[in-house]
Design a protein around this motif. Structure first.
Motif, PDB file in Angstrom:
ATOM      1  N   ASP A 166       0.831  -1.208   0.000  1.00 53.06           N
ATOM      2  CA  ASP A 166       0.000   0.000   0.000  1.00 53.06           C
ATOM      3  C   ASP A 166       0.866   1.258   0.000  1.00 53.06           C
ATOM      4  N   TYR A 167       1.940   1.237   0.801  1.00 52.50           N
ATOM      5  CA  TYR A 167       2.825   2.401   0.834  1.00 52.50           C
ATOM      6  C   TYR A 167       3.467   2.636  -0.528  1.00 52.50           C
ATOM      7  N   VAL A 168       3.884   1.580  -1.187  1.00 53.98           N
ATOM      8  CA  VAL A 168       4.492   1.731  -2.507  1.00 53.98           C
ATOM      9  C   VAL A 168       3.471   2.283  -3.493  1.00 53.98           C
ATOM     10  N   ASP A 169       2.262   1.740  -3.467  1.00 51.47           N
ATOM     11  CA  ASP A 169       1.204   2.256  -4.346  1.00 51.47           C
ATOM     12  C   ASP A 169       0.955   3.739  -4.080  1.00 51.47           C
ATOM     13  N   LEU A 170       0.900   4.097  -2.809  1.00 54.69           N
ATOM     14  CA  LEU A 170       0.639   5.489  -2.446  1.00 54.69           C
ATOM     15  C   LEU A 170       1.784   6.394  -2.899  1.00 54.69           C
ATOM     16  N   ALA A 171       3.015   5.947  -2.694  1.00 55.75           N
ATOM     17  CA  ALA A 171       4.170   6.747  -3.112  1.00 55.75           C
ATOM     18  C   ALA A 171       4.173   6.954  -4.621  1.00 55.75           C
ATOM     19  N   LEU A 172       3.854   5.905  -5.373  1.00 51.12           N
ATOM     20  CA  LEU A 172       3.877   5.992  -6.836  1.00 51.12           C
ATOM     21  C   LEU A 172       2.671   6.736  -7.396  1.00 51.12           C
ATOM     22  N   SER A 173       1.646   6.946  -6.576  1.00 48.27           N
ATOM     23  CA  SER A 173       0.514   7.758  -7.049  1.00 48.27           C
ATOM     24  C   SER A 173       0.863   9.236  -7.063  1.00 48.27           C
ATOM     25  N   GLY A 174       1.906   9.609  -6.345  1.00 50.43           N
ATOM     26  CA  GLY A 174       2.416  10.969  -6.402  1.00 50.43           C
ATOM     27  C   GLY A 174       1.662  11.952  -5.528  1.00 50.43           C
ATOM     28  N   THR A 175       2.183  13.173  -5.483  1.00 57.71           N
ATOM     29  CA  THR A 175       1.594  14.236  -4.685  1.00 57.71           C
ATOM     30  C   THR A 175       0.915  15.303  -5.534  1.00 57.71           C
ATOM     31  N   PHE A 176       1.086  15.248  -6.842  1.00 59.95           N
ATOM     32  CA  PHE A 176       0.448  16.246  -7.692  1.00 59.95           C
ATOM     33  C   PHE A 176      -1.054  15.959  -7.763  1.00 59.95           C
ATOM     34  N   ALA A 291      11.126   8.240 -13.764  1.00 62.15           N
ATOM     35  CA  ALA A 291      12.477   8.367 -14.309  1.00 62.15           C
ATOM     36  C   ALA A 291      13.101   7.028 -14.661  1.00 62.15           C
ATOM     37  N   VAL A 292      12.798   5.991 -13.872  1.00 61.61           N
ATOM     38  CA  VAL A 292      13.438   4.685 -14.091  1.00 61.61           C
ATOM     39  C   VAL A 292      12.457   3.637 -14.598  1.00 61.61           C
ATOM     40  N   GLY A 293      11.209   4.035 -14.847  1.00 59.50           N
ATOM     41  CA  GLY A 293      10.217   3.099 -15.381  1.00 59.50           C
ATOM     42  C   GLY A 293       9.821   2.012 -14.408  1.00 59.50           C
ATOM     43  N   ALA A 294       9.699   2.362 -13.129  1.00 62.52           N
ATOM     44  CA  ALA A 294       9.411   1.353 -12.104  1.00 62.52           C
ATOM     45  C   ALA A 294       7.954   1.426 -11.677  1.00 62.52           C
ATOM     46  N   ASP A 295       7.307   0.249 -11.604  1.00 63.51           N
ATOM     47  CA  ASP A 295       5.966   0.168 -11.043  1.00 63.51           C
ATOM     48  C   ASP A 295       6.034  -0.526  -9.684  1.00 63.51           C
ATOM     49  N   THR A 296       4.886  -0.807  -9.095  1.00 54.91           N
ATOM     50  CA  THR A 296       4.865  -1.393  -7.751  1.00 54.91           C
ATOM     51  C   THR A 296       5.611  -2.713  -7.690  1.00 54.91           C
ATOM     52  N   GLU A 297       5.372  -3.593  -8.667  1.00 53.37           N
ATOM     53  CA  GLU A 297       6.031  -4.900  -8.648  1.00 53.37           C
ATOM     54  C   GLU A 297       7.541  -4.755  -8.759  1.00 53.37           C
ATOM     55  N   THR A 298       7.997  -3.846  -9.610  1.00 48.24           N
ATOM     56  CA  THR A 298       9.432  -3.622  -9.761  1.00 48.24           C
ATOM     57  C   THR A 298      10.048  -3.168  -8.445  1.00 48.24           C
ATOM     58  N   VAL A 299       9.384  -2.233  -7.777  1.00 48.67           N
ATOM     59  CA  VAL A 299       9.906  -1.701  -6.516  1.00 48.67           C
ATOM     60  C   VAL A 299       9.955  -2.781  -5.442  1.00 48.67           C
ATOM     61  N   LEU A 300       8.910  -3.592  -5.342  1.00 51.24           N
ATOM     62  CA  LEU A 300       8.859  -4.617  -4.294  1.00 51.24           C
ATOM     63  C   LEU A 300       9.916  -5.698  -4.490  1.00 51.24           C
ATOM     64  N   ARG A 301      10.387  -5.876  -5.707  1.00 54.15           N
ATOM     65  CA  ARG A 301      11.432  -6.879  -5.969  1.00 54.15           C
ATOM     66  C   ARG A 301      12.839  -6.340  -5.791  1.00 54.15           C
ATOM     67  N   LEU A 305      15.714  -0.071  -4.211  1.00 60.22           N
ATOM     68  CA  LEU A 305      14.723   0.846  -4.769  1.00 60.22           C
ATOM     69  C   LEU A 305      13.584   1.065  -3.783  1.00 60.22           C
ATOM     70  N   LEU A 306      13.160   0.001  -3.111  1.00 59.01           N
ATOM     71  CA  LEU A 306      12.089   0.106  -2.120  1.00 59.01           C
ATOM     72  C   LEU A 306      12.493   1.059  -1.000  1.00 59.01           C
ATOM     73  N   GLY A 307      13.688   0.900  -0.473  1.00 56.64           N
ATOM     74  CA  GLY A 307      14.142   1.768   0.608  1.00 56.64           C
ATOM     75  C   GLY A 307      14.201   3.228   0.191  1.00 56.64           C
ATOM     76  N   ARG A 308      14.694   3.487  -1.016  1.00 57.49           N
ATOM     77  CA  ARG A 308      14.791   4.865  -1.497  1.00 57.49           C
ATOM     78  C   ARG A 308      13.405   5.479  -1.710  1.00 57.49           C
ATOM     79  N   LEU A 309      12.491   4.689  -2.253  1.00 56.37           N
ATOM     80  CA  LEU A 309      11.137   5.190  -2.502  1.00 56.37           C
ATOM     81  C   LEU A 309      10.444   5.549  -1.191  1.00 56.37           C
ATOM     82  N   ILE A 310      10.535   4.666  -0.192  1.00 62.18           N
ATOM     83  CA  ILE A 310       9.857   4.909   1.077  1.00 62.18           C
ATOM     84  C   ILE A 310      10.485   6.087   1.816  1.00 62.18           C
ATOM     85  N   ASP A 311      11.793   6.200   1.801  1.00 63.41           N
ATOM     86  CA  ASP A 311      12.483   7.329   2.427  1.00 63.41           C
ATOM     87  C   ASP A 311      12.055   8.634   1.751  1.00 63.41           C
ATOM     88  N   THR A 312      12.009   8.643   0.420  1.00 60.71           N
ATOM     89  CA  THR A 312      11.587   9.831  -0.320  1.00 60.71           C
ATOM     90  C   THR A 312      10.149  10.188   0.005  1.00 60.71           C
TER      91      THR A 312
END
Length: 413
Positions: A166-176, A291-301, A305-312
């Motif tokens: 859920d956190y990854v999905d939320l992060a990738l949905s963006g803030t805009f 920028a890197v063409g990553a979706d939720t599945e890519t990040v979870l694997r 990348l997961l750590g950087r996304l969640i920290d960001t």
């Protein structure tokens, strides 16, 4: 607008300033919702991106401003920068509060030899939508202020706490607001792809037309892959195939258009061998995915990348609250030379007090996860307010004196 507007964290600050100062300028990344928010506080609006309106204000901005119901919103003011001089003259002649609101890009400010708004126009920085604005209460005290509150640690859980996916999905949905609130996952990917493309070919070119978009794209991708990291500048410019002078210019450009936040290292004379390099964050975690063409599945694997996304993602939630906190917080990071000890986010408050925050893409951090916070607590004594290990689990528990493990969702509960 009434049916869809989400209250923003900065709304109370804007309202307060409009009772005290004559002019406010909302600054921040393109498409963050500045105009929509400014409209909530304005009595009239001039859209200077409309050629007819811009022409009138270029010819005689003083006359064009005269008689408009105040507060006047001057939207995309950089399209007729002459209007800023008129605002200055009007404010000098009549400094009543609540007269003007400005929104637009930083282009005119950067192009001008002097900024005539200094001392007359107060900047308010806006970010994209935070999770608190989407799912919580934007009028609640900032998270930072709740941590500092005397007597008790005010941490709460929402009715439904996300899991790691859920956190990854939320992060990738963006803030805009546009993609976060109105688009499907496929639509969001296309929106962010377009945003990055226009950023690198149009927005940056408006500030510095001589920059090579292809080299800038390579540098942006290198930044994205290293977001939330303390990386040597040489690593970035070598990855992009550019020299250090060009890399520094690109970094300044991306900071000036509000898509890159360069977080300084924290320094104290009481601590030895602290590294001085900055920590760089993309201002929206979804830009990493684009920028890197990553979706939720890519990040979870990919654990890195997961750590950087969640920290960001965590950093973007906290960044939005800096302007409205009563404690004048500034965001830093801490790292000893060689990486012996490091703390992801260090919030310095007035009086040189600090809050330390570690971000873990794990569901059950243990006492060892807070060991660097414990070291900082022991070194700083009373200056250490509290340490938090923010994680993707669902429980709040103590890890030691003034150190607590808490789900990331406590940021908006």
């Amino acid at each position: 607008m009434e049916a869809t507007y989400l209250a923003r964290i900065v709304d109370p600050l804007i309202a307060e300033l409009m009772t005290e100062v004559p002019a406010v300028s909302l600054i921040g990344p393109r498409a963050a919702g500045k105009t929509t928010t400014a409209l909530r506080h304005a009595a009239s609006v001039v859209h200077l991106d409309r050629p007819g309106d811009a022409t009138v204000f270029r010819i005689d901005p003083d006359a064009a401003l005269r008689g408009l119901p105040e507060p006047v919103l001057l939207d995309e003011w950089q399209e007729a920068p002459e209007v800023l001089g008129a605002v200055k003259r009007n404010v000098d002649a009549d400094p009543r509060p609540g007269r003007y609101i400005l929104t637009g890009s930083v282009r005119a400010e950067l192009d001008a030899h002097t900024w005539p708004g200094t001392g007359r126009v107060i900047h308010v920085r806006m970010t994209g939508l935070t999770a608190r604005e989407r799912f919580g209460d934007a009028t609640e005290k900032p998270f930072i202020d709740r941590i500092v509150r005397p007597g008790s640690l005010d941490l709460r859980l929402p009715e439904s706490c996300p899991d790691t996916r859920d956190y990854v999905d939320l992060a990738l949905s963006g803030t805009f607001p546009e993609p976060a609130l109105r688009l499907s996952a496929r639509g969001r990917r296309r929106w962010f792809d377009s945003y990055v493309q226009q950023l690198l070919t149009r927005d940056v070119a408006a500030v510095e037309p001589r920059r090579d978009p292809e080299r800038l794209r390579r540098f942006f991708e290198a930044l994205a892959l290293n977001t939330a990291g303390v990386v040597d500048s040489a690593t970035l410019y070598r990855a992009a195939g550019i020299n250090i002078k060009t890399a520094n210019a690109y970094e300044n450009l991306l900071s000036n258009v509000f898509v890159l936040d360069v977080v300084p290292a924290w320094f104290s004379n009481r601590l030895k061998r602290l590294a001085q390099g900055p920590k760089r964050y993309l201002i929206d975690a979804a830009l990493l995915g684009a920028a890197v063409g990553a979706d939720t599945e890519t990040v979870l694997r990919d654990p890195d990348l997961l750590g950087r996304l969640i920290d960001t993602f965590v950093a973007e939630q906290l960044r939005a609250e800096l302007a409205v906190s009563d404690h004048r917080p500034r965001m830093h990071h801490l790292r000893q030379e060689g990486g012996r000890r490091e703390i992801d986010i260090l919030i310095e408050l007035a009086g040189h007090r600090v809050i330390g925050i570690e971000v873990k893409a794990s569901t059950g951090p243990n006492r060892d996860s807070g060991r660097h916070l414990a070291w900082l607590r022991d070194e700083l004594g009373d200056r250490f307010v509290h340490g938090l290990v923010l994680h993707t689990g669902r429980h709040i528990y103590e890890l030691g004196d003034r150190i607590t493990a808490a789900p990331i969702c406590t940021l908006w509960a």
